[in-house]
Design an enzyme around this catalytic site. Structure first.
Site, PDB file in Angstrom:
ATOM      1  N   ASP A  44       0.826  -1.208   0.000  1.00 25.39           N
ATOM      2  CA  ASP A  44       0.000   0.000   0.000  1.00 25.39           C
ATOM      3  C   ASP A  44       0.862   1.261   0.000  1.00 25.39           C
ATOM      4  O   ASP A  44       2.080   1.215   0.261  1.00 25.39           O
ATOM      5  CB  ASP A  44      -0.906  -0.021   1.243  1.00 25.39           C
ATOM      6  N   ASP A  94     -10.957   2.106  -2.837  1.00 20.30           N
ATOM      7  CA  ASP A  94     -11.457   1.834  -1.487  1.00 20.30           C
ATOM      8  C   ASP A  94     -12.969   1.870  -1.448  1.00 20.30           C
ATOM      9  O   ASP A  94     -13.578   1.516  -0.436  1.00 20.30           O
ATOM     10  CB  ASP A  94     -10.922   2.886  -0.499  1.00 20.30           C
TER      11      ASP A  94
END
Ligand code: GLA
Length: 732
Positions: free
Chosen positions: A473, A542
């Site tokens: 990430d 997301d």
């Protein structure tokens, strides 16, 4: 200019030396595309033609009645299809190359010096070299040719072969000149929670510029674009020139209409704050640029890029195999991960048919929230008293792979790493650092920083048992970028960081060849071809609301293979939007790529578990076709009404159709979608009810976008979906 000495020749029947207007030329012929490069009288390289194959190896055939020189200033190059304009060429276009010499001189006078037709990793490659002896600049174009994929990968190298240091101020990856006309630019724009929105921009006079200055390729604009003649190009038809840049940092695409309405699209490293010091003997390589031309619209462009990723670009270890169904803990437990609770989730995940169990953020350091812990990649012993081993062992015992989340380029000021090495982060010298998500970016331009992080990752990947998967990430845009140890090279850090990251990922892959890696950046802010050359799949947003994801996935799948697109089924009300949609709809949306589950499955009812088991099993039967077949968007996702996407297996024997209706329109008709890519001569049968038709008829007459139950009319119910599988039934 004197004859260049270029002799006729060809490599694999794809590229041949030729002559255009009596000067050296090169003709490239891919599956359906022809490209003509040629020199002008002063040895500059022109891209005279790039488009549909004209069936000829004769360069002049593509250049009939090419524009005459300006009578009073034949050396002026305005409106000319220069392949790679450099500062100093009188073209008045955005230059691709700017080099500053120690005396301040910026003019370049590059001129062709050599070509080579070679093989590179078994592929034909054309190398074209230009030099400016006064500046000591050698420019090398490498055109790697993928005939069957109908694509070209262009890499530019700039070498200092003089005796004085040089400063590169701009090195773009390539430029595509197109004839005068009216064009649209298609791009993938977005934001956090709404990445990869496919947008069309009409190109008018002046320049149209997109790109990123955030350090990462970004959610705001993705390094992919397509240029298409206005009104001619759609999803399935029309000419389109497209580009995908293999770069994960700052980038730009500048599309400019210049004199005579000629258009040029130049793509590459962002010139903002770029500078690169080049000592004598050194060479700088620009990121590779994939370029292609299709006559079957944006869908045709997408399928070519999918093929490239699956056969060449993605890491070899997993590129041609289907990805496992995954579970990810993020929305179930956020930072509150604990050994027993993750083991319970893993047991439930295995029951559902999950094949890879991933623990997201929260397992390390003092990571109880996003204010601490980044940089300390050691297991939090309060949450995992016996380390990760009991969880990893249990996940493996359950027959699943085990994966874990890291954000290795970042550091929280509240971390042991930062307390020991505050100088490892990008920090402004004279003011408080500007935090984002309470974190700073580590200077990955520095080899010592990368080595220390690699040591931690190495320990993580070996100490508590086998870790099969990393979610990699990256959750903040960069600021304060510099390199205090090399003040004169501070601007190089933007690029060196990305190259350092690539090197680190390469090292990890070499040491752990079976490791699967997923790229993530607050969703899909770094899911570009550069990262996908080193990772196997991407988290694209997301936003897990199935309705919102349809346009995100639609856009992403125009640039990248469905085998890389990870989608989770999460709980309702959705955590980002509060919307409630049926479990089946959420699964059907997530089935468009790599299926994942991200809900709190420990709380799912028995009925939900059974339904999920059935849907995971459905997905496993179709995933090879979805991930490795050909994708056709039959109806793009609209605000109201149905949408449809179809996949065909490479042998054309199996067809998957996914139909959706996010919002029903009361009284709206039932559109029919015509299937694509089938074998017209075969008969196909639908799995569900045995309905039959021929490939030709399914492509001509199509099928209604209808959902069960039909009740004789079409109810305008929201969040409907259907999965149809058709198989060829005749042997041929
Ligand atoms: C980012 C990612 C999410 C999740 C969180 C964890 O936002 O995109 O999927 O991993 O970080 O902090």
């Amino acid at each position: 200019m004197a004859d260049t000495g270029v002799q006729p020749g060809s490599v694999d029947g794809i590229v041949r030396r030729a002559r255009a207007g009596g000067l050296a030329a090169w003709v490239i012929r891919l599956r359906s595309t022809a490209i003509v490069l040629h020199l002008d009288g002063r040895g500059l390289l022109h891209l005279g033609y790039w488009g549909a194959d004209g069936g000829s190896w004769n360069a002049d055939d593509y250049l009939v009645d090419a524009l005459p020189d300006r009578e009073t200033a034949p050396h002026f190059l305005e409106g000319r299809p220069l392949a790679y304009p450099a500062y100093g060429d009188p073209s008045y276009r955005e230059p691709c190359l700017v080099v500053v010499q120690p005396d301040g001189e910026r003019e370049l006078a590059l001129s062709f010096t050599a070509d080579r037709l070679v093989k590179h990793a078994g592929r034909p490659m054309l190398e074209l070299e230009l030099r400016d002896p006064r500046a000591g600049v050698r420019l090398m174009h490498e055109l790697l040719l993928y005939g069957e994929l109908d694509l070209l990968v262009w890499t530019v190298h700039v070498a200092n072969y003089g005796e004085r240091p040089l400063t590169l101020e701009r090195v773009l990856s390539g430029s595509l000149p197109l004839p005068a006309g009216r064009y649209d630019c298609w791009m993938l724009r977005g934001r956090w929670g709404g990445e990869f929105q496919l947008e069309r921009q009409e190109l008018g006079h002046g320049a149209f510029v997109i790109g990123s200055r955030r350090g990462i390729s970004s959610a705001e604009a993705h390094p992919w674009l397509a240029i298409a003649p206005r009104g001619e190009t759609a999803e399935h038809t029309g000419r389109v020139w497209f580009a995908s840049l293999a770069w994960s940092g700052n980038w730009t695409a500048m599309v400019e209409l210049e004199r005579g309405e000629t258009l040029a699209a130049s793509v590459g490293l962002q010139p903002f704050d770029f500078a690169w010091h080049l000592e004598p003997g050194e060479r700088f390589s620009a990121p590779a640029l994939v370029l292609g031309h299709a006559v079957d619209g944006l869908g045709g462009a997408a399928r070519r890029l999918h093929d490239l990723e699956r056969t060449v670009a993605l890491p070899a270890a997993h590129r041609s195999v289907v990805r496992p169904v995954l579970y990810n803990s993020w929305e179930a437990t956020y930072f509150d991960v604990r050994a027993d609770q993750q083991i319970a989730l893993a047991r439930r995940a295995a029951e559902l048919g999950v094949e890879l169990f991933v623990v997201d953020d929260g397992w390390f350091g003092a990571r109880d929230h996003d204010r601490a812990g980044l940089g300390d990649w050691r297991v939090n012993r309060r949450k995992f008293p016996r380390g990760l081993r009991p969880l990893i062992d249990e996940v493996h015992r359950l027959g699943m792979l085990f994966g874990i989340w890291v954000e290795a380029e970042m550091v929280n000021p509240d971390s042991d790493l930062f307390r020991a090495h505050p100088d490892w982060a990008y920090l402004p010298p004279s003011r408080e650092p500007l935090l984002s998500r309470n974190q700073l970016v580590l200077n990955f331009a520095r080899a010592d920083v990368r080595a220390a992080i690699l040591d931690q990752l190495h320990a993580l990947l070996t100490e508590d048992g086998r870790i099969d998967f990393l979610k990699w990430d990256h959750n903040r845009p960069w600021l304060h970028v510099g390199w205090p140890e090399h003040p004169d090279r501070g601007r190089e850090a933007w690029v060196r960081h990305v190259l350092g990251l690539y090197e680190l990922l390469q090292t990890l892959r070499a040491e752990f060849p079976e490791l699967l890696i997923e790229t993530c950046s607050s969703g899909g802010a770094r899911a570009d071809l550069g990262m996908l050359a080193l990772t196997d799949q991407a988290w694209v947003s997301d936003n897990t609301d199935a309705a919102d994801r349809l346009p995100i996935q639609y856009g992403y799948s125009h640039a990248h293979s469905p085998s890389t697109m990870v989608n989770w089924v999460t709980d309702v009300p959705n955590h980002q939007t509060g919307r409630v949609s049926p479990l089946e709809f959420r699964f059907h949306v997530a089935m468009q790529g790599v299926l994942g589950i991200g809900g709190n499955i420990s709380r799912w009812s028995e009925e939900e578990v059974q339904q999920a088991q059935r849907l995971v099993a459905d997905y496993k039967r179709i995933r090879t076709i979805v991930q490795l077949g050909e994708q056709y968007w039959l109806l793009p996702p609209p605000p109201v009404g149905p949408c449809a996407v179809q996949y065909v297996s490479p042998d054309r024997r199996a067809v998957v159709l996914l139909l959706y209706q996010v919002r029903g329109g009361v009284g709206a008709g039932v559109p029919r979608v015509r299937l694509m890519g089938l074998d017209p001569a075969r008969r196909y049968r639908r799995e569900r009810d045995g309905a039959e038709s021929t490939g030709a008829a399914l492509m001509a007459a199509g099928l209604p976008v209808r959902f069960e139950p039909t009740q004789g009319w079409h109810p305008a119910i929201d969040y409907r979906s259907a999965l149809q599988v058709w198989h060829a039934i005749d042997a041929r």
